[in-house]
Design a protein around this motif. Structure first.
Motif, PDB file in Angstrom:
ATOM      1  N   ALA A 128      41.388 -17.833  70.920  1.00 26.59           N
ATOM      2  CA  ALA A 128      42.292 -18.953  70.646  1.00 26.59           C
ATOM      3  C   ALA A 128      42.207 -19.928  71.807  1.00 26.59           C
ATOM      4  N   CYS A 129      42.748 -21.109  71.609  1.00 30.66           N
ATOM      5  CA  CYS A 129      42.757 -22.097  72.687  1.00 30.66           C
ATOM      6  C   CYS A 129      43.856 -23.109  72.451  1.00 30.66           C
ATOM      7  N   ILE A 130      44.197 -23.831  73.485  1.00 28.91           N
ATOM      8  CA  ILE A 130      45.031 -25.032  73.388  1.00 28.91           C
ATOM      9  C   ILE A 130      44.061 -26.197  73.470  1.00 28.91           C
ATOM     10  N   THR A 131      44.062 -27.047  72.452  1.00 28.63           N
ATOM     11  CA  THR A 131      43.039 -28.085  72.344  1.00 28.63           C
ATOM     12  C   THR A 131      43.661 -29.419  71.974  1.00 28.63           C
ATOM     13  N   SER A 132      42.923 -30.474  72.278  1.00 25.23           N
ATOM     14  CA  SER A 132      43.351 -31.816  71.850  1.00 25.23           C
ATOM     15  C   SER A 132      42.769 -32.186  70.502  1.00 25.23           C
ATOM     16  N   ASN A 133      41.897 -31.334  69.927  1.00 23.67           N
ATOM     17  CA  ASN A 133      41.238 -31.639  68.656  1.00 23.67           C
ATOM     18  C   ASN A 133      41.164 -30.372  67.809  1.00 23.67           C
ATOM     19  N   PRO A 134      42.226 -30.068  67.053  1.00 24.81           N
ATOM     20  CA  PRO A 134      42.260 -28.804  66.305  1.00 24.81           C
ATOM     21  C   PRO A 134      41.458 -28.818  65.016  1.00 24.81           C
TER      22      PRO A 134
ATOM     23  N   LYS B  48      35.361 -27.576  63.523  1.00 25.16           N
ATOM     24  CA  LYS B  48      34.905 -26.199  63.347  1.00 25.16           C
ATOM     25  C   LYS B  48      34.257 -25.678  64.628  1.00 25.16           C
ATOM     26  N   THR B  49      33.637 -26.580  65.384  1.00 28.93           N
ATOM     27  CA  THR B  49      33.082 -26.219  66.687  1.00 28.93           C
ATOM     28  C   THR B  49      34.102 -26.575  67.755  1.00 28.93           C
ATOM     29  N   VAL B  50      34.395 -25.632  68.609  1.00 22.62           N
ATOM     30  CA  VAL B  50      35.380 -25.870  69.664  1.00 22.62           C
ATOM     31  C   VAL B  50      34.639 -26.455  70.872  1.00 22.62           C
ATOM     32  N   VAL B  51      34.968 -27.683  71.220  1.00 23.07           N
ATOM     33  CA  VAL B  51      34.278 -28.389  72.295  1.00 23.07           C
ATOM     34  C   VAL B  51      34.952 -28.062  73.624  1.00 23.07           C
ATOM     35  N   LEU B  52      34.139 -27.701  74.619  1.00 18.69           N
ATOM     36  CA  LEU B  52      34.684 -27.328  75.920  1.00 18.69           C
ATOM     37  C   LEU B  52      35.535 -28.439  76.512  1.00 18.69           C
ATOM     38  N   ALA B  53      35.067 -29.680  76.390  1.00 17.01           N
ATOM     39  CA  ALA B  53      35.775 -30.802  76.997  1.00 17.01           C
ATOM     40  C   ALA B  53      37.146 -31.018  76.380  1.00 17.01           C
TER      41      ALA B  53
ATOM     42  N   VAL C 172      37.567 -15.195  81.938  1.00 14.90           N
ATOM     43  CA  VAL C 172      37.107 -15.779  83.192  1.00 14.90           C
ATOM     44  C   VAL C 172      35.748 -16.457  82.995  1.00 14.90           C
ATOM     45  N   SER C 173      34.873 -15.852  82.205  1.00 12.88           N
ATOM     46  CA  SER C 173      33.568 -16.448  81.935  1.00 12.88           C
ATOM     47  C   SER C 173      33.718 -17.776  81.208  1.00 12.88           C
ATOM     48  N   ALA C 174      34.621 -17.834  80.228  1.00 11.22           N
ATOM     49  CA  ALA C 174      34.845 -19.083  79.499  1.00 11.22           C
ATOM     50  C   ALA C 174      35.428 -20.156  80.411  1.00 11.22           C
ATOM     51  N   ALA C 175      36.406 -19.776  81.236  1.00 17.25           N
ATOM     52  CA  ALA C 175      37.005 -20.745  82.162  1.00 17.25           C
ATOM     53  C   ALA C 175      35.957 -21.271  83.136  1.00 17.25           C
ATOM     54  N   ASN C 176      35.094 -20.394  83.607  1.00 21.31           N
ATOM     55  CA  ASN C 176      34.025 -20.793  84.525  1.00 21.31           C
ATOM     56  C   ASN C 176      33.094 -21.812  83.887  1.00 21.31           C
ATOM     57  N   GLN C 177      32.701 -21.572  82.641  1.00 20.87           N
ATOM     58  CA  GLN C 177      31.784 -22.506  81.979  1.00 20.87           C
ATOM     59  C   GLN C 177      32.447 -23.857  81.719  1.00 20.87           C
TER      60      GLN C 177
ATOM     61  N   MET D 216      34.842 -25.267  83.524  1.00 24.83           N
ATOM     62  CA  MET D 216      34.953 -25.976  84.807  1.00 24.83           C
ATOM     63  C   MET D 216      33.595 -26.509  85.268  1.00 24.83           C
ATOM     64  N   ASN D 217      32.512 -25.833  84.919  1.00 21.02           N
ATOM     65  CA  ASN D 217      31.178 -26.345  85.228  1.00 21.02           C
ATOM     66  C   ASN D 217      30.792 -27.496  84.315  1.00 21.02           C
ATOM     67  N   ASP D 218      31.274 -27.451  83.097  1.00 23.69           N
ATOM     68  CA  ASP D 218      30.862 -28.415  82.074  1.00 23.69           C
ATOM     69  C   ASP D 218      31.568 -29.762  82.200  1.00 23.69           C
TER      70      ASP D 218
END
Length: 837
Positions: free
Chosen positions: A180-186, A189-194, A219-224, A226-228
């Motif tokens: 799950a995530c908190i997003t600005s674009n629900p 179908k593809t969840v964009v990192l930005a 942690v892996s998702a958060a790391n990617q 922050m890099n992206d």
């Protein structure tokens, strides 16, 4: 949800990652006792292949915090008690909360009367936690007030249950999903990192490896992310194992996890957490308000705002020149962009007459001087110099320095900064937080990086799910692929200072030395960098991070100019260090003394008064020339002083040694096939200490080892590099110089000698572009992980020049093998070579 993909057993190195070397408030720029740790990165590998490496790399930045303190110190904002009570009443009135005598507080979520791990629940993990969607969605329908503010907030973010949706990013490696995530674009179908502000991972059970798997994926998702996304100042996370929920905060200073609470019965805390996410402003939830992601010419670009003396300026990114996929979140996270000034915040077309520039974005310790401040201090010092300051220089070096100082051309040897700005940074570490590296450690879970990017069942290309409309798509992977630090408790004490967000604009744009197109421009740029280091010496500054990434090649007409950059960690020689958190260096090019935290010279002691320096001054030096002191130097020491030996500092010869290692790296990794140097041992390894092979290579075996692998066309040039090395080694093992090392005057002979050797070397190789096209610097094979053994060279160590048998069976030195350093040649009156670099 489980991660996809497999992992193999090895890792590929290229140029080096950074290492940390910190000064915990010392009164001098000390290297002894300085913390260092490898800052590894993921290169082109898929993120799930490096998830366990991320855990190990991030272990010593992790903290744990009581829940109440976490909400006070890290939550985006604090919903008012009235708003929380109203939401609680709403859930009760609508039947989403039901009374229960079996649960603390007397109420429980209707959909979670049976805990997720209860065997009576027949739903799978995705279905169990899908119930959260409706519960959290209802909060967007309610009024939310910030505590102490009368105006209600508007919800700006959405909760999205997305266990089956692949995520997509703008850099390589994005090949995973989150629960799950908190997003600005629900709606996508593809969840964009930005567009993902908070990531969440769930497990039905809190037993066995469930918590570790949850944390690894989070942690892996958060790391990617922050890099992206360059806009991120921090990012939040949520983990749930069975009924226990924790909230996470990750930033460039530190990372912290809250104590867990029961989300099925602690309803007010649940409401507090999700209201603070849904109703947060983008800035509160971790987006930098001065960087904007905008669609221009059918591609996403970033618009950077810089406040300058000329007003606010706007720069549109064109492509990344450097963007490292580091395996940890804390640290500098340097990005360098090719960019251009645009007309305004809403008009992204290039400003009339604007030229492309380089824009650097980095995170610094809050009390550290900026690169612009350091550069200005260096330039101010150079501005005050007269001819006497460089009268010691000989031949063409004197001419170079005279032109640079008298004609004010010293700026040509540095990447000059036009604009810079400092912005607010990370949240401070909570006073209630405690270091908790064990949160991310699992002794049985070791997933090394694969040798080659692996395939995946994910319906996209092997480089990951990349957004095709991104201007980051063509980003080069980082300069290095190195191993993560060994798992365990923090190796060195850390301060976890707040970090400030710093960005600057260089007036010119170029490319780093590791990306040079040919052998000629590579070594001509090294010559320019040497002159830059001499200018730093005249200003009495040390660079402390000379590397292939910090020498920039800029095209000026039909010529290439090498320029020094990255003065963030440069220091006035002998001054104190700012900040307590680690500083950056590059292990491939780190001087042996600094890398080992040990002097090459072994001073006499009371217990061993006859102690000598390690062997002869130089194993290849066979000269009977006298060594008179310079005219303005102190008189020779008749015997070592009785007080303590000088501390191991970063000194002027160390910057020059880094330059020498750069030349060796170019020869072994770019001029030659990178695989041909494997038999030389672990010379270039991104590790805490250099190891025996590297130390021995510098002290004893360089000449014979390199002669054994370089093409015959380059063998003669090895003598010049050996002279270069001998200048540095002779100085370091000289007892007389050892006790004078704090006096800048004693270094003049080194600069003259190194210049002679460098001139001769460059003259021999600069026109060999057609004979030696450059490789990309990466081995096809792999270097080992930290701790693995490597094949060693057979036979004994070299102790001198090659010998051949003379008549009668005795050996004698091969004719022409004597090593006479350039500084001795200058003293003897040998003519100085001139080099157009």
């Amino acid at each position: 949800m489980t991660e996809s993909g497999e992992a193999s057993s090895s890792r590929r190195p290229g140029t080096p990652p950074k290492v940390l070397s910190s000064n915990q408030g010392d009164s001098i720029v000390s290297a002894r006792g300085t913390p260092r740790s490898v800052k590894a990165n993921a290169g082109d590998y898929l993120q799930h292949h490096v998830a366990a490496d991320v855990m190990k790399e991030m272990a010593d930045e992790m903290h744990e915090c009581p829940l109440e303190n976490f909400l006070d110190d890290y939550a985006p904002f604090h919903p008012s008690p009235k708003s929380i009570d109203a939401a609680l009443q709403y859930y009760t009135d609508t039947g989403k909360l039901v009374k229960s005598n079996n649960h603390p507080g007397g109420v429980v979520w209707a959909d979670f009367q049976l805990s997720p791990s209860d065997s009576k629940r027949k739903e799978n993990e995705n279905r169990v936690f899908a119930h959260l969607q409706a519960i959290v969605d209802d909060l967007r329908q309610l009024e939310c007030f910030e505590e102490g503010v009368n105006k209600p907030r508007e919800p700006q973010f959405h909760y999205l249950s997305c266990p089956n949706n692949w995520m997509a990013g703008e850099i390589k490696g994005t090949n995973f999903r989150v629960d799950a995530c908190i997003t600005s674009n629900p709606g996508s179908k593809t969840v964009v990192l930005a567009e993902t502000a908070v990531v969440a991972e769930f497990k039905k059970s809190g037993k066995n490896e469930g918590p570790y798997q949850n944390r690894r994926q989070l942690v892996s998702a958060a790391n990617q992310i922050m890099n992206d996304d360059p806009r991120r100042t921090w990012i939040y996370g949520i983990t749930i194992e069975d009924t226990m929920m924790s909230v996470w905060y990750f930033c460039r200073s530190h990372s912290v996890k809250s104590a867990a609470f029961n989300f099925t019965t602690d309803i007010k805390t649940f409401i507090h957490v999700f209201m603070s996410f849904l109703y947060a402003t983008p800035e509160e939830i971790g987006y930098d308000p001065t960087i904007h992601r905008e669609l221009y010419d059918n591609k996403f670009h970033y618009i950077y705002e810089l406040k300058t003396d000329e007003g606010t300026k706007y720069f549109r990114t064109i492509e990344p020149l450097f963007n490292s996929r580091v395996l940890c979140i804390t640290g500098r996270k340097t990005r360098v962009w090719r960019a251009i000034e645009v007309r305004g915040s809403g008009d992204f077309a290039a400003k009339d007459g604007a030229s492309e520039i380089a824009l650097k974005d980095v995170w610094l310790e809050v009390d550290a001087d900026t690169e612009k401040q350091n550069q200005d201090k260096v330039f101010d010092a150079l501005e005050q110099l007269d001819e006497k300051a460089y009268s010691w220089a000989t031949g063409s070096l004197y001419n170079r320095l005279k032109e640079a100082i008298q004609k004010r051309r010293y700026r040509n040897y540095f990447m000059e900064i036009k604009y810079d700005t400092v912005l607010p940074g990370t949240k401070p570490l909570s006073t209630a937080a405690t270091v908790a590296p064990d949160l991310l450690l699992h002794p049985r879970d070791v997933v090394p990086m694969p040798t080659t990017p692996a395939t995946t069942s994910m319906p996209t290309k092997a480089s990951g799910n990349i957004i095709s409309s991104s201007s980051q798509v063509n980003a080069s992977s980082d300069l290095s692929v190195g191993p993560p630090r060994p798992p365990g408790k923090p190796k060195f004490p850390r301060v976890y200072q707040v970090r400030k967000h710093y960005r600057l604009v260089y007036g010119q744009v170029g490319h780093s030395l590791d990306q040079a197109k040919d052998i000629g421009s590579s070594f001509v740029a090294v010559g320019h960098a040497f002159v830059g280091l001499v200018l730093l010496y005249l200003a009495r500054w040390v660079h402390r991070d000379v590397s292939v990434g910090n020498i920039i090649l800029v095209e000026v007409g039909n010529m290439v100019q090498g320029k020094l950059s990255d003065l963030e960690y440069a220091k006035k020689f002998g001054t104190s260090s700012a900040g307590g958190d680690p500083k950056t260096g590059t292990p491939f090019f780190m001087p042996v003394e600094i890398h080992n935290s040990e002097h090459l010279y072994n001073p006499p002691t009371a217990k061993n008064p006859k102690s000598k320096s390690p062997g002869p001054v130089d194993p290849f030096f066979r000269s009977t020339l006298p060594e008179p002191p310079a005219a303005d130097s102190p008189p020779p020491l008749e015997s070592p002083p009785e007080d303590e030996p000088p501390a191991l500092l970063f000194r002027f010869q160390h910057d020059l040694e880094s330059l020498w290692w750069i030349i060796i790296w170019i020869l072994l990794r770019r001029v030659m096939d990178p695989n041909t140097s494997k038999n030389l041992g672990d010379i270039f390894v991104p590790d805490y200490t250099p190891g025996h092979d590297r130390t021995r290579f510098f002290k004893k075996t360089f000449r014979s080892q390199l002669r054994s692998v370089v093409p015959s066309r380059l063998i003669k040039s090895i003598d010049d590099l050996d002279n270069f090395r001998a200048e540095l080694y002779n100085f370091s093992v000289s007892g007389e110089m050892f006790y004078r090392a704090d006096d800048p005057v004693v270094y003049t002979d080194i600069y003259n000698g190194v210049w002679e050797s460098l001139v001769s070397f460059v003259l021999q190789v600069k026109d060999l572009n057609n004979e030696f096209p450059l490789h990309n610097g990466f081995r096809r094979g792999v270097d080992p992980q930290v701790g693995q053994s490597r094949p060693r060279l057979s036979g004994s160590e070299d102790t001198g020049p090659p010998l051949k048998k003379a008549k009668g069976g005795k050996k004698k030195e091969v004719e022409g093998e004597q090593r006479v350093t350039g500084s001795q040649m200058a003293k003897k009156g040998v003519p100085v070579l001139h080099m157009r670099v």
